[in-house]
Design an enzyme around this catalytic site. Structure first.
Site, PDB file in Angstrom:
ATOM      1  N   ALA A  66      42.159  48.468  43.344  1.00 31.13           N
ATOM      2  CA  ALA A  66      43.046  49.522  42.859  1.00 31.13           C
ATOM      3  C   ALA A  66      44.352  48.844  42.443  1.00 31.13           C
ATOM      4  CB  ALA A  66      43.301  50.519  43.984  1.00 31.13           C
ATOM      5  N   GLY A 112      38.938  48.351  45.579  1.00 35.73           N
ATOM      6  CA  GLY A 112      38.375  49.389  44.711  1.00 35.73           C
ATOM      7  C   GLY A 112      37.327  48.853  43.748  1.00 35.73           C
ATOM      8  N   GLU A 115      34.264  48.703  45.787  1.00 38.50           N
ATOM      9  CA  GLU A 115      33.905  50.106  46.058  1.00 38.50           C
ATOM     10  C   GLU A 115      33.264  50.740  44.826  1.00 38.50           C
ATOM     11  OE1 GLU A 115      37.932  50.822  47.600  1.00 38.50           O
ATOM     12  OE2 GLU A 115      37.004  51.722  49.369  1.00 38.50           O
ATOM     13  N   GLU A 135      41.717  45.204  51.884  1.00 40.56           N
ATOM     14  CA  GLU A 135      42.770  46.200  52.133  1.00 40.56           C
ATOM     15  C   GLU A 135      43.569  45.962  53.413  1.00 40.56           C
ATOM     16  OE1 GLU A 135      39.811  46.883  50.889  1.00 40.56           O
ATOM     17  OE2 GLU A 135      39.960  48.417  49.332  1.00 40.56           O
TER      18      GLU A 135
HETATM   19  N1  COA Z   1      46.600  45.469  41.423  1.00 36.74           N
HETATM   20  C1  COA Z   1      47.543  45.202  40.524  1.00 36.74           C
HETATM   21  N2  COA Z   1      47.633  44.043  39.857  1.00 36.74           N
HETATM   22  C2  COA Z   1      46.693  43.110  40.136  1.00 36.74           C
HETATM   23  C3  COA Z   1      45.687  43.316  41.067  1.00 36.74           C
HETATM   24  C4  COA Z   1      45.648  44.569  41.729  1.00 36.74           C
HETATM   25  N3  COA Z   1      44.690  44.874  42.624  1.00 36.74           N
HETATM   26  N4  COA Z   1      44.915  42.199  41.142  1.00 36.74           N
HETATM   27  C5  COA Z   1      45.451  41.332  40.265  1.00 36.74           C
HETATM   28  N5  COA Z   1      46.517  41.865  39.650  1.00 36.74           N
HETATM   29  C6  COA Z   1      47.390  41.268  38.637  1.00 36.74           C
HETATM   30  C7  COA Z   1      48.351  40.249  39.247  1.00 36.74           C
HETATM   31  O1  COA Z   1      49.478  40.920  39.784  1.00 36.74           O
HETATM   32  C8  COA Z   1      48.668  39.413  38.042  1.00 36.74           C
HETATM   33  O2  COA Z   1      49.591  40.124  37.223  1.00 36.74           O
HETATM   34  P1  COA Z   1      50.861  39.358  36.572  1.00 36.74           P
HETATM   35  O3  COA Z   1      50.254  38.290  35.697  1.00 36.74           O
HETATM   36  O4  COA Z   1      51.556  40.438  35.804  1.00 36.74           O
HETATM   37  O5  COA Z   1      51.625  38.796  37.712  1.00 36.74           O
HETATM   38  C9  COA Z   1      47.350  39.377  37.286  1.00 36.74           C
HETATM   39  O6  COA Z   1      46.606  40.491  37.739  1.00 36.74           O
HETATM   40  C10 COA Z   1      46.530  38.128  37.548  1.00 36.74           C
HETATM   41  O7  COA Z   1      46.346  38.008  38.946  1.00 36.74           O
HETATM   42  P2  COA Z   1      46.731  36.676  39.786  1.00 36.74           P
HETATM   43  O8  COA Z   1      46.965  37.106  41.203  1.00 36.74           O
HETATM   44  O9  COA Z   1      47.808  35.933  39.106  1.00 36.74           O
HETATM   45  O10 COA Z   1      45.352  35.862  39.669  1.00 36.74           O
HETATM   46  P3  COA Z   1      44.830  34.747  40.681  1.00 36.74           P
HETATM   47  O11 COA Z   1      43.676  34.109  39.987  1.00 36.74           O
HETATM   48  O12 COA Z   1      45.924  33.902  41.180  1.00 36.74           O
HETATM   49  O13 COA Z   1      44.261  35.581  41.946  1.00 36.74           O
HETATM   50  C11 COA Z   1      43.068  37.403  42.995  1.00 36.74           C
HETATM   51  C12 COA Z   1      43.157  36.457  41.800  1.00 36.74           C
HETATM   52  C13 COA Z   1      41.966  38.418  42.709  1.00 36.74           C
HETATM   53  C14 COA Z   1      42.679  36.601  44.263  1.00 36.74           C
HETATM   54  C15 COA Z   1      44.433  38.097  43.222  1.00 36.74           C
HETATM   55  O14 COA Z   1      44.835  38.652  41.981  1.00 36.74           O
HETATM   56  C16 COA Z   1      44.426  39.191  44.243  1.00 36.74           C
HETATM   57  O15 COA Z   1      44.416  38.912  45.438  1.00 36.74           O
HETATM   58  N6  COA Z   1      44.456  40.476  43.799  1.00 36.74           N
HETATM   59  C17 COA Z   1      44.558  41.601  44.663  1.00 36.74           C
HETATM   60  C18 COA Z   1      43.231  41.863  45.341  1.00 36.74           C
HETATM   61  C19 COA Z   1      43.345  43.037  46.286  1.00 36.74           C
HETATM   62  O16 COA Z   1      43.990  42.972  47.313  1.00 36.74           O
HETATM   63  N7  COA Z   1      42.656  44.136  45.937  1.00 36.74           N
HETATM   64  C20 COA Z   1      42.610  45.309  46.758  1.00 36.74           C
HETATM   65  C21 COA Z   1      43.614  46.280  46.335  1.00 36.74           C
HETATM   66  S1  COA Z   1      43.551  47.729  47.383  1.00 36.74           S
END
Ligand code: COA
Length: 260
Positions: A66, A112, A115, A135
């Protein structure tokens, strides 16, 4: 269908829905959830669509969760509404569609994202995929059905561990757990999805819709799956697909289902 956050391709009874926010790793914001809802609704009503493939754009993510930026400041009431609305519009909605939806998990499927993949009728992953429910690392719990669907798919103990550790599993582990049915290279993902879809398309769409209902019934509170199966089974006898399927068998020819 005109959308900002998703792309749709349709050919030969197959629709492919692509979540298209690659710069945000296809994170599900409110607008994307609403667009997915209306796309799935329209595709379900379209008799020319017999299978839907769902995937993420780019090579990195199916859906990274999400959109955290949208709910970071929410109150208790707003948090509950976010989960309820999302479950209604997308997650439960997809699960209960009578058109089969196959998730092509092409990269990160987190929160999400996992999910959503779990709401689909089944899943195929590419070998770079990573799945998890992170989460609790954000101070919240899965709210789009993850605490319910993950234990159903992989068992309670493994689900508890994944949720508590907020860890990720790779595609091979996901296959071993029964979370995905196949693992292939990223290049082969769509073609495997299409190959499986072509086998589904040969069969009666009406019967498949009823089978989805009967299978889902077994997992619904207060619904008896066996009774639901009896009802859906009986209803098949009123369909032209049943007439065609049985007649074709007896005439030793391939059926040509009218899909009604
Ligand atoms: N919500 C909002 N933005 C998200 C996102 C999310 N769930 N997941 C990734 N993004 C965004 C990042 O903020 C980043 O945006 P920016 O370039 O404007 O800063 C962009 O997507 C790229 O992500 P980044 O984190 O730089 O990539 P990465 O390869 O370093 O890491 C992940 C990849 C998937 C490990 C990491 O993005 C992450 O942990 N995301 C969140 C996962 C999460 O907790 N999901 C559950 C949400 S309830």
């Amino acid at each position: 269908m005109d959308f900002e956050n998703i792309l749709i391709e349709q050919k030969d009874y197959l629709a492919k829905v692509v979540i298209n926010r690659p710069k945000k790793l296809n994170a599900l914001n409110k607008a994307t959830i609403e667009e997915l809802h209306s796309a799935f609704q329209k595709l379900e009503e379209d008799a020319s669509v017999k299978v839907i493939l769902l995937t993420g754009s780019g090579e990195k993510a199916f859906v990274a969760g999400a959109d955290i930026s949208e709910f970071a400041h929410f109150s208790v009431d707003e948090g509950s509404k976010l989960a309820a609305k999302g479950q209604e519009l997308l997650f439960n909605f997809v699960e209960n569609l009578e058109t089969p939806v196959i998730a092509l998990v092409n990269g990160f499927a987190l929160g999400g994202g996992l999910e959503l993949a779990m709401s689909c009728h089944f899943r195929i992953a590419s070998d770079n995929a990573r799945m998890g429910l992170p989460e609790t690392s954000l101070g919240v719990i899965p709210g789009y059905g993850g605490t319910q669907r993950l234990p159903l798919l992989i068992g309670k103990g493994k689900a508890m561990e994944l949720i508590m550790t907020a860890g990720m599993i790779n595609a091979e582990e996901a296959k071993e757990y029964g979370l995905v049915n196949y693992v292939v290279s990223q290049e082969e993902l769509t073609s495997l999805g299409e190959k499986i879809a072509s086998k589904i398309i040969r069969n009666s769409s009406v019967a498949i819709g009823k089978a989805i209902k009967a299978v889902n019934s077994g997992f619904k509170e207060g619904v008896n799956g066996y009774e639901s199966e009896i009802k859906e089974f009986g209803d098949c006898f009123a369909t032209n697909d049943f007439k065609e399927g049985t007649t074709a068998f007896l005439e030793k020819r391939k059926p040509n289902f009218p899909n009604n």
